[in-house]
Write an enzyme that holds these catalytic residues in place. Sequence first.
Site, PDB file in Angstrom:
ATOM      1  N   ASP A  53       9.105   2.795   2.825  1.00 58.79           N
ATOM      2  CA  ASP A  53       8.950   3.739   1.714  1.00 58.79           C
ATOM      3  C   ASP A  53       9.357   5.151   2.094  1.00 58.79           C
ATOM      4  OD1 ASP A  53       8.104   2.585  -0.621  1.00 58.79           O
ATOM      5  OD2 ASP A  53       6.039   2.365   0.082  1.00 58.79           O
ATOM      6  N   TYR A 111       3.624  -2.438  13.030  1.00 58.04           N
ATOM      7  CA  TYR A 111       3.561  -1.103  12.442  1.00 58.04           C
ATOM      8  C   TYR A 111       2.542  -0.271  13.211  1.00 58.04           C
ATOM      9  CZ  TYR A 111       6.169  -2.262   8.196  1.00 58.04           C
ATOM     10  OH  TYR A 111       7.144  -2.602   7.304  1.00 58.04           O
TER      11      TYR A 111
END
Lengths: 249, 249
Positions: A53, A111
Site C-alpha cells: 500500500d 513483514y
Amino acid sequence: MTRYKAIISYDGYNFAGFQRQPNARTVQEEIEKTLQRLNRGQAVTIHGAGRTDSGVHAYGQVIHFDLEGERNVEKLRFALDTQTAEDIDVIALEEVADDFHCRYAKHSKTYEFLVDIGRPKNPMMRHYATHYPYPLDFSRIEEAIGYLEGTHDFTGFTASGTAVENKVRTITAAKVRLDRERNFLIFTFTGNGFLYKQVRNMVGTLLKIGNNRMPIEQVERILDEKDRSLAGPTAAGNGLYLKEIIYEE
Amino acid sequence: MTRYKAIISYDGYNFAGFQRQPNARTVQEEIEKTLQRLNRGQAVTIHGAGRTDSGVHAYGQVIHFDLEGERNVEKLRFALDTQTAEDIDVIALEEVADDFHCRYAKHSKTYEFLVDIGRPKNPMMRHYATHYPYPLDFSRIEEAIGYLEGTHDFTGFTASGTAVENKVRTITAAKVRLDRERNFLIFTFTGNGFLYKQVRNMVGTLLKIGNNRMPIEQVERILDEKDRSLAGPTAAGNGLYLKEIIYEE
C-alpha cells in the site's frame, strides 16, 4: 522470451503503493518505464509478489517480467537499478522458468512493523516508523501476539469488503522485540500469505492491548468471532516493511 | 523581556542548513515564522549553537531567543513544536538568564556520522547515512581515529579559506563502532568546538584510510603540516548529526 525474477527494495514514502494506478506515482510504473527504455521502447508488464500500500516500504519485494531474447543478468540488474528512481533499488536478478509466477508460486512472506515509542519522537524516522508515545506494557503485547501464530481465519483482522473468499492463513512466526537503544518496538510476522491490511490491523490491536485498553484475550475473540469491529485501529502504513519472500523449492 | 533556551531536533534533508539565507528553506526561518505568529506578528530572531549545513541533521541543536513578558514554558514549547513544520521538533524549552548565549556560553558538542556500509544499500537511509560500498579494514580506522583525540590545530581538516583565525580545538572523544545488524559504521566526536566541515573531512579521511588508500599515520601528518590537500575528501552531509550540546555550569 526469457522470464526474469528480481528482488527489489524501496522507500514507500513517495509512492501511492506498488500497483500501477492512474495519476499517482507507483513502484510498478517506475520500473516499467525503465524496462520499456531497456526494451527498445516496447512496453513490459511486471508482476509483484506483494502489492504494498501507499507509504509501505520493502527490503525484499519480488517481481517478475518477460523480455525477448537473452541478456546478461548482472548487466540487466545494473541498468535497471541505476536507471530507475533513487527510491527503488534492484538488489538481485536471475533467469527463472517460463511458468514461474512471483505471486502464485508457493512462498512465505515476512513483514516487519516499526513503532517509534520514543518521547520525543525521532523526526528522521517520521516516514519510517509509526510514532506511539503512549504507555505500553510490553509483557501484555508479548502474551497477546502468541495467539496469532498458527492457522486461523483472519476475517476479523482484514479490511471489511475484501474480495478474497478464503481468509484462512497460517502465521508461522509472530514476534515482538524492544530495541531500547533506538526506542523502537519491532514486530515481525512470517506466514504463507496475508490479507489486505492484516498486519496493520494486528499491530493496531496489539498496541491497544499493550496500552491496557483491551484485554489480552481479545485477540482470540477477534479470530473466533471474525468481527473486524472488535479489533483495534489500523496502524499507519509508514511503519510497515515487506522484509523477505522465500519460495518453496 | 525573557530569554528562552530550546533543544530542537530536525531532519536536515529538506533544509538548506540551519542559518537563514535568501530563497532557501532553513531551520532558522521556519522557527522564526512560528515565533512571529506566537508574538502578535512581531519578528523574533533566534540564535543557534551550531550552524549545521545543508542536509545535516540534529537530535540536540540548541537555540535561544527573547520574548516580551512571561510565558508558561510547556505551553510555549508545545505551541512552537506543533505549529512548526513537521521536520522540526521542539523537545525542551526553559527560561534562562538574560545574558545566556547558546553559541558563546562554554559547551561541548557531540557529532555523530553514520555510514551505510551495506551491499545492497538501504534505500530508506539514503538521506540519513552516507553509503560507502567499498572494502573497509575496521581496525585501521580504529587506530587512525585515536590520533584525532586531544588538543590540535585542525587547519588541515577544515575547508580552506575559513575566516576563523584560531584553529586549535580539543576533541575529548573520537570513537567508531560497527553496528553489524544494520550494517552501519557509526563515528562519534565530542569536543569544545569544531571548525567548518571538520567532522566531514575527518570522516572522509578515515574512510580512505580504512579503504587502504592512505597510511594510518597520515592523520598525524595532516595535523602537523596543517595542509588540507593531504586529507581525504569531504564526506557528504547526509550522514552527519548534531547529537548533543552540553553547557558548563
